[in-house]
Write an enzyme that holds these catalytic residues in place. Structure first.
Site, PDB file in Angstrom:
ATOM      1  N   GLU A 103      68.933  25.959  -9.357  1.00  0.00           N
ATOM      2  CA  GLU A 103      68.368  26.360  -8.078  1.00  0.00           C
ATOM      3  C   GLU A 103      67.184  25.480  -7.722  1.00  0.00           C
ATOM      4  O   GLU A 103      66.490  24.961  -8.595  1.00  0.00           O
ATOM      5  CB  GLU A 103      67.905  27.820  -8.151  1.00  0.00           C
ATOM      6  N   SER A 225      50.797  25.856 -17.509  1.00  0.00           N
ATOM      7  CA  SER A 225      50.918  27.309 -17.469  1.00  0.00           C
ATOM      8  C   SER A 225      50.127  27.875 -18.636  1.00  0.00           C
ATOM      9  O   SER A 225      50.511  27.688 -19.788  1.00  0.00           O
ATOM     10  CB  SER A 225      52.396  27.707 -17.580  1.00  0.00           C
ATOM     11  N   CYS A 344      58.215  31.949  -8.114  1.00  0.00           N
ATOM     12  CA  CYS A 344      58.052  31.471  -9.491  1.00  0.00           C
ATOM     13  C   CYS A 344      58.649  32.444 -10.487  1.00  0.00           C
ATOM     14  O   CYS A 344      58.405  33.643 -10.413  1.00  0.00           O
ATOM     15  CB  CYS A 344      56.575  31.365  -9.860  1.00  0.00           C
TER      16      CYS A 344
HETATM   17  N1  SAH Z   1      58.464  25.427 -17.377  1.00  0.00           N
HETATM   18  C1  SAH Z   1      57.368  25.035 -16.582  1.00  0.00           C
HETATM   19  C2  SAH Z   1      57.690  24.921 -15.116  1.00  0.00           C
HETATM   20  C3  SAH Z   1      58.585  25.935 -14.505  1.00  0.00           C
HETATM   21  S1  SAH Z   1      57.940  27.558 -14.388  1.00  0.00           S
HETATM   22  C4  SAH Z   1      56.202  25.949 -16.802  1.00  0.00           C
HETATM   23  O1  SAH Z   1      56.372  26.992 -17.416  1.00  0.00           O
HETATM   24  O2  SAH Z   1      55.100  25.587 -16.395  1.00  0.00           O
HETATM   25  C5  SAH Z   1      56.901  27.456 -12.947  1.00  0.00           C
HETATM   26  C6  SAH Z   1      55.717  28.434 -12.962  1.00  0.00           C
HETATM   27  O3  SAH Z   1      56.164  29.775 -12.737  1.00  0.00           O
HETATM   28  C7  SAH Z   1      54.987  28.460 -14.297  1.00  0.00           C
HETATM   29  O4  SAH Z   1      53.591  28.482 -14.137  1.00  0.00           O
HETATM   30  C8  SAH Z   1      55.452  29.774 -14.858  1.00  0.00           C
HETATM   31  O5  SAH Z   1      54.615  30.228 -15.862  1.00  0.00           O
HETATM   32  C9  SAH Z   1      55.494  30.630 -13.634  1.00  0.00           C
HETATM   33  N2  SAH Z   1      56.224  31.876 -13.794  1.00  0.00           N
HETATM   34  C10 SAH Z   1      57.273  32.138 -14.592  1.00  0.00           C
HETATM   35  N3  SAH Z   1      57.671  33.425 -14.445  1.00  0.00           N
HETATM   36  C11 SAH Z   1      56.848  33.974 -13.515  1.00  0.00           C
HETATM   37  C12 SAH Z   1      56.765  35.254 -12.909  1.00  0.00           C
HETATM   38  N4  SAH Z   1      57.611  36.245 -13.229  1.00  0.00           N
HETATM   39  N5  SAH Z   1      55.797  35.465 -11.993  1.00  0.00           N
HETATM   40  C13 SAH Z   1      54.955  34.456 -11.626  1.00  0.00           C
HETATM   41  N6  SAH Z   1      54.987  33.241 -12.152  1.00  0.00           N
HETATM   42  C14 SAH Z   1      55.928  32.986 -13.090  1.00  0.00           C
END
Ligand code: SAH
Ligand code: SF4
Length: 353
Positions: A103, A225, A344
Site C-alpha cells: 500500500e 521511531s 501510520c
Molecule cells: N518501519 C519504519 C517506517 C514505517 S512505520 C518505522 O517504524 O519507523 C511509520 C511510522 O508509523 C513509524 O513512526 C511507526 O512507529 C508509526 N506507527 C506504527 N503503528 C502506528 C500506530 N498504530 N499509530 C501511530 N503510528 C504508528
C-alpha cells in the site's frame, strides 16, 4: 550483471531493467550493438516518464524495443484498489509482477502533494502497536518497485509530488541499498527532482544503518521511531530492535547530528497508560534535551484487535509543552486518511479491514 539477474521476476523469469546500474545498462546496449546515447534515452523513459511498456519508447528502433522485451521487464505495478478519504488522501493497493502487494498513500494539501511509500511488503520487526508488523514480512522491494509507488500516485493525482516519506509498510533500513537507490532516483533531476530535504526515511532504529546513513552525501531527512525512552517499555513495544539499546541509539544519533548538522525527527505515538506517564515524559525530555531534535507526537491510530488505546489530546498537548520547556521542538502530527485505514501503522497488504 549477475546481481541484476538475481532480481529476475519470479513470474516471468525476466529481469527488471530498472535494477540495472547505469554501467550495466551501457554494457547491455553495447552487447546489443547499440550506441551509448541510447542509454540516456532509455533512462529518460524509465525514470522520468515512467514508461510501463517498451512500445512506449517511440524514439528507439523497433528491433531494439523487441530485443529488450525478450530479456527484460519494466517492473510496473497494477492497481488492485483505491480508496479516497474525506480529507482528500488516497490509499492505493498495488500489485507487482510476482503478485506481491503493498500500500501507499497520497496526501494533498493546497497545491502540495506528499506521498507515503512502502519499502517492504509487510514488516518483520513486530512492533506491538502496528498493523504492518502484525502481518510479518513477505519480502523487501527493489528500488524500482519503491519508485513505482511514487509514480503511480503522481499520475493518479496528475500533480507534481512535493515530498516523499518512506513511512509506509516495512523497515527501510533492513532494505538499505534498495531504499537509498530509490531515494536517489526520487531526488535526481533525471528522476523526480524532489529536493533531498523533502525526502524522509523513517526507521525503527537499526543502528548500523543509521551510522551508514550519516555518511551519505545527500541532505535526506531522517526520522527515528522512538515511542519510548524507557528501555523496558521500548523493548515491549518494539521487540525487533531490542538488541540496540537506547543508550547506544542516543550515542549514534549524537554522532549523526555532529556529522550531518541535520535535525532528526523522533516519532512518538502516545499510548494511554503505556508511554504517556510522567516517568515516560521525563525520560523523553532527557533523551532529547540538549540535542538537535524535533519530536513528532503522533496520536496512536487504532489497529483492529490491538489492546492499545490513544492518549487524550490534552495529554499530547502536555507532552509538547513540557518538551518545549526543556528547549525541545515538538509538534503534534495530524493523522491523515484515518477513515480509510491509511494512517501510520494501519497499512496492511489486503483489502478491507
Ligand atoms: N518501519 C519504519 C517506517 C514505517 S512505520 C518505522 O517504524 O519507523 C511509520 C511510522 O508509523 C513509524 O513512526 C511507526 O512507529 C508509526 N506507527 C506504527 N503503528 C502506528 C500506530 N498504530 N499509530 C501511530 N503510528 C504508528
Ligand atoms: Fe515495521 Fe515500522 Fe510497523 Fe515497526 S512500526 S512493525 S518497524 S512498519
Amino acid at each position: 550483471m549477475q546481481e541484476a539477474r538475481n532480481t529476475a521476476s519470479r513470474s516471468t523469469g525476466l529481469t527488471d531493467l530498472r535494477t540495472l546500474t547505469h554501467g550495466q545498462l551501457l554494457e547491455t546496449l553495447k552487447e546489443l550493438g547499440q550506441p551509448a546515447f541510447r542509454v540516456k534515452q532509455i533512462e529518460e523513459w524509465i525514470w522520468e516518464k515512467g514508461a510501463s511498456s517498451f512500445d512506449d519508447m517511440t524514439n528507439l528502433p523497433k528491433a531494439l524495443r523487441s530485443a529488450l522485451s525478450d530479456q527484460f521487464t519494466l517492473g510496473g505495478v497494477s492497481q488492485v484498489a483505491r480508496q479516497v478519504s474525506e480529507d482528500g488522501s488516497r490509499k492505493y493497493l498495488l500489485r507487482y509482477a510476482d503478485n506481491t502487494t503493498v500500500e501507499c498513500v497520497g496526501m494533498p494539501s493546497g497545491n502540495k502533494l506528499a506521498v507515503c511509500v512502502s519499502s517492504q511488503a509487510g514488516c518483520g520487526m513486530g512492533c506491538a502497536f502496528c498493523a504492518t508488523g502484525a502481518a510479518g514480512l513477505t519480502r523487501s522491494l527493489t528500488a524500482g518497485e519503491i519508485y513505482d509507488q511514487v509514480i503511480h500516485v503522481r499520475d493518479d493525482f496528475d500533480s507534481r509530488v512535493s515530498s516523499v516519506v518512506l513511512m509506509g509498510q516495512g523497515e527501510p533500513f533492513v532494505n538499505y541499498d534498495a531504499t537509498l537507490a530509490a531515494m536517489r532516483k526520487i531526488n535526481s533531476p533525471d528522476g523526480l527532482g524532489i529536493g533531498a530535504r523533502h525526502i524522509t526515511v523513517s526507521t525503527c532504529g537499526i543502528i548500523p544503518a543509521i551510522k551508514r546513513f550519516a555518511n551519505e552525501p545527500e541532505q535526506f531527512t531522517l526520522a527515528v521511531s522512538l515511542h519510548s525512552a524507557v528501555q523496558r517499555t521500548r523493548n515491549a513495544l518494539m521487540p525487533g530492535v531490542r538488541k540496540f539499546s537506547l543508550m547506544h541509539l542516543y550515542e549514534v544519533m549524537g554522532e549523526y547530528v555532529d556529522k550531518t548538522g541535520r535535525r532528526p525527527t523522533y516519532e512518538y505515538a502516545l499510548i494511554r497508560g503505556v508511554n504517556d506517564t510522567e516517568d515516560e515524559l521525563g525520560a523523553l525530555c532527557d533523551f532529547c534535551r540538549d540535542n538537535l531534535a524535533h519530536v513528532n507526537i503522533i496520536k496512536l491510530n487504532e489497529v483492529k484487535g490491538s489492546r492499545f488505546q490513544p492518549s487524550s489530546d490534552a495529554r499530547a498537548g502536555e507532552f509538547v509543552r513540557r518538551l518545549a520547556n526543556v528547549g525541545v521542538e515538538a509538534t503534534i502530527r495530524q493523522s491523515r486518511g484515518q477513515d480509510i485505514d491509511a494512517a501510520c501503522g494501519q497499512l496492511k497488504q489486503r483489502l478491507g479491514k
